[in-house]
Design a protein around this motif. Structure first.
Motif, PDB file in Angstrom:
ATOM      1  N   LEU A   1      38.757  49.168  41.593  1.00 21.03           N
ATOM      2  CA  LEU A   1      37.603  48.975  42.038  1.00 21.03           C
ATOM      3  C   LEU A   1      36.244  48.598  41.818  1.00 21.03           C
ATOM      4  O   LEU A   1      36.383  47.821  42.630  1.00 21.03           O
TER       5      LEU A   1
ATOM      6  N   GLU B   1      35.255  45.070  43.181  1.00 23.72           N
ATOM      7  CA  GLU B   1      33.496  45.193  43.754  1.00 23.72           C
ATOM      8  C   GLU B   1      33.011  43.722  43.282  1.00 23.72           C
ATOM      9  O   GLU B   1      32.227  43.114  43.804  1.00 23.72           O
ATOM     10  N   ARG B   2      33.259  44.244  42.012  1.00 21.08           N
ATOM     11  CA  ARG B   2      32.007  43.155  41.130  1.00 21.08           C
ATOM     12  C   ARG B   2      32.704  41.940  41.858  1.00 21.08           C
ATOM     13  O   ARG B   2      31.534  40.517  41.279  1.00 21.08           O
TER      14      ARG B   2
ATOM     15  N   PHE C   1      33.884  40.061  44.372  1.00 16.63           N
ATOM     16  CA  PHE C   1      34.155  40.716  46.157  1.00 16.63           C
ATOM     17  C   PHE C   1      31.968  40.009  45.585  1.00 16.63           C
ATOM     18  O   PHE C   1      31.656  39.033  46.435  1.00 16.63           O
ATOM     19  N   ALA C   2      30.865  40.604  45.014  1.00 20.32           N
ATOM     20  CA  ALA C   2      29.640  39.917  44.780  1.00 20.32           C
ATOM     21  C   ALA C   2      29.592  38.472  44.580  1.00 20.32           C
ATOM     22  O   ALA C   2      28.815  38.026  45.175  1.00 20.32           O
TER      23      ALA C   2
ATOM     24  N   HIS D   1      35.798  38.292  53.127  1.00 25.24           N
ATOM     25  CA  HIS D   1      36.344  39.638  53.339  1.00 25.24           C
ATOM     26  C   HIS D   1      37.998  39.590  53.708  1.00 25.24           C
ATOM     27  O   HIS D   1      38.428  40.213  54.834  1.00 25.24           O
TER      28      HIS D   1
ATOM     29  N   ASP E   1      37.864  51.589  48.890  1.00 20.71           N
ATOM     30  CA  ASP E   1      36.263  53.064  48.566  1.00 20.71           C
ATOM     31  C   ASP E   1      38.212  53.708  47.418  1.00 20.71           C
ATOM     32  O   ASP E   1      38.515  53.299  47.224  1.00 20.71           O
TER      33      ASP E   1
ATOM     34  N   TRP F   1      41.768  50.131  50.169  1.00 16.70           N
ATOM     35  CA  TRP F   1      41.484  49.196  51.051  1.00 16.70           C
ATOM     36  C   TRP F   1      41.558  49.348  52.073  1.00 16.70           C
ATOM     37  O   TRP F   1      42.965  49.326  52.678  1.00 16.70           O
TER      38      TRP F   1
END
Length: 247
Positions: free
Chosen positions: A60, A64-65, A67-68, A79, A103, A107
C-alpha cells in the motif's frame, strides 16, 4: 512405385487467368492498420528508476507513492483502472472503472449490484485490477477476494461525489438492454432534477466493493527491456512476501 503399377494421369496445369485477381477490399485498410499500429511508440519519455531493494515491506505505501508520482508526471486519469471479473461459468470480462480509495482494508470501487460486474462478483467474489501509467512506464496489478462494504459506506461515497454521480446512480439499470437513447435522456433528465432537489436521495443498488489483495505486482518499464517486476504475495495475514520476477 513398381514397374507394374500404372502411372496415374497427370493433372493438367491450370491456365493462368489473363486478368489479374482484384485486390481484396479489406487488404488496403488492413495494411494501413498494420502500418499505423507498428508506428506507435512505447514509453517515448525518460523513465524513472526503481530500486526494489528499498521498497517498503507492504504494497500500500508503494502504491500511494507511485500514484502521487503519476499525478506529478501529468498522467491522464491515474485514478482509473481495469477491473476483471468472471461470470458464473468462469468466463472473464473486463472494463475500466474508477478507484474510490485504497487503505488497509483494500482497494475500493463502486457499481450497481445488478450490473454485469455486480452479478459477477455476487457469484464469484474475486477480481483483479490493472493500473497503467505510461507517463512513467509503470503498471500495477492487484488481485484478491472482494467483499461488499456496508450500505452506509455506499451512501457516504455518493455524498462525497458530484451531483452528476448521484444522478447517474439514480438512473440505475446498468447493463440492462436500452430500447432507445431517447429513453436514457428522459431518465437522466429526471435523475438530474431529483439529485438537485434531494442530495441524499436513496440509491439502494449502489454498492461499494472492497478488494482485499493477496497479490500486488509493481512493474517498472526499462528502455533496454530490463523491466523490474516486484511482486508482493500474502504469506499469512498481515505478512507479505516480496519476490522479483523475470520480465
Amino acid at each position: 512405385m513398381s514397374a507394374d503399377t500404372p502411372t496415374p494421369p497427370s493433372t493438367p496445369p491450370s491456365t493462368p487467368s489473363s486478368e489479374p485477381s482484384p485486390p481484396s477490399e479489406s487488404a488496403e485498410p488492413r495494411t494501413e492498420f498494420v502500418r499505423l499500429l507498428r508506428s506507435q511508440r512505447v514509453w517515448d519519455t525518460e523513465l524513472p528508476d526503481f530500486d526494489p531493494a528499498v521498497a517498503p515491506a507492504e504494497p500500500l505505501p508503494l502504491f500511494e507513492r507511485w500514484f502521487a508520482g503519476a499525478v506529478a508526471a501529468g498522467q491522464t486519469e491515474p485514478h482509473t483502472m481495469s477491473l476483471a471479473t468472471a461470470d458464473a461459468d468462469g468466463l472473464p470480462d473486463v472494463r475500466t472503472v474508477m478507484l474510490h480509495g485504497a487503505d488497509e482494508e483494500g482497494w475500493h470501487f463502486a457499481s450497481h449490484a445488478g450490473s454485469r460486474k455486480g452479478r459477477h462478483l455476487a457469484s464469484r467474489p474475486y477480481a483483479a485490477l490493472g493500473f497503467y501509467w505510461p507517463a512513467q512506464g509503470r503498471q500495477i496489478r492487484v488481485r484478491g477476494p472482494v467483499t461488499v462494504a456496508p450500505p452506509e459506506v455506499a451512501r457516504a461515497d455518493l455524498r462525497a461525489r458530484s451531483t452528476g454521480a448521484l444522478a447517474s446512480a439514480l438512473v440505475g439499470r446498468q447493463s440492462e438492454v436500452l430500447d432507445s437513447y431517447e429513453e436514457l435522456e428522459r431518465a437522466s433528465d429526471a435523475a438530474w432534477d431529483r439529485a438537485r432537489r434531494e442530495p441524499d436521495a436513496p440509491t439502494p443498488s449502489w454498492t461499494v466493493y472492497v478488494l482485499d489483495p493477496d497479490e500486488v505486482e509493481f512493474f517498472q518499464g526499462d528502455a533496454r527491456r530490463r523491466h523490474v517486476r516486484l511482486t508482493y504475495r500474502r504469506a499469512n495475514h498481515p505478512t507479505w512476501r516480496r519476490e522479483l520476477l523475470w520480465p
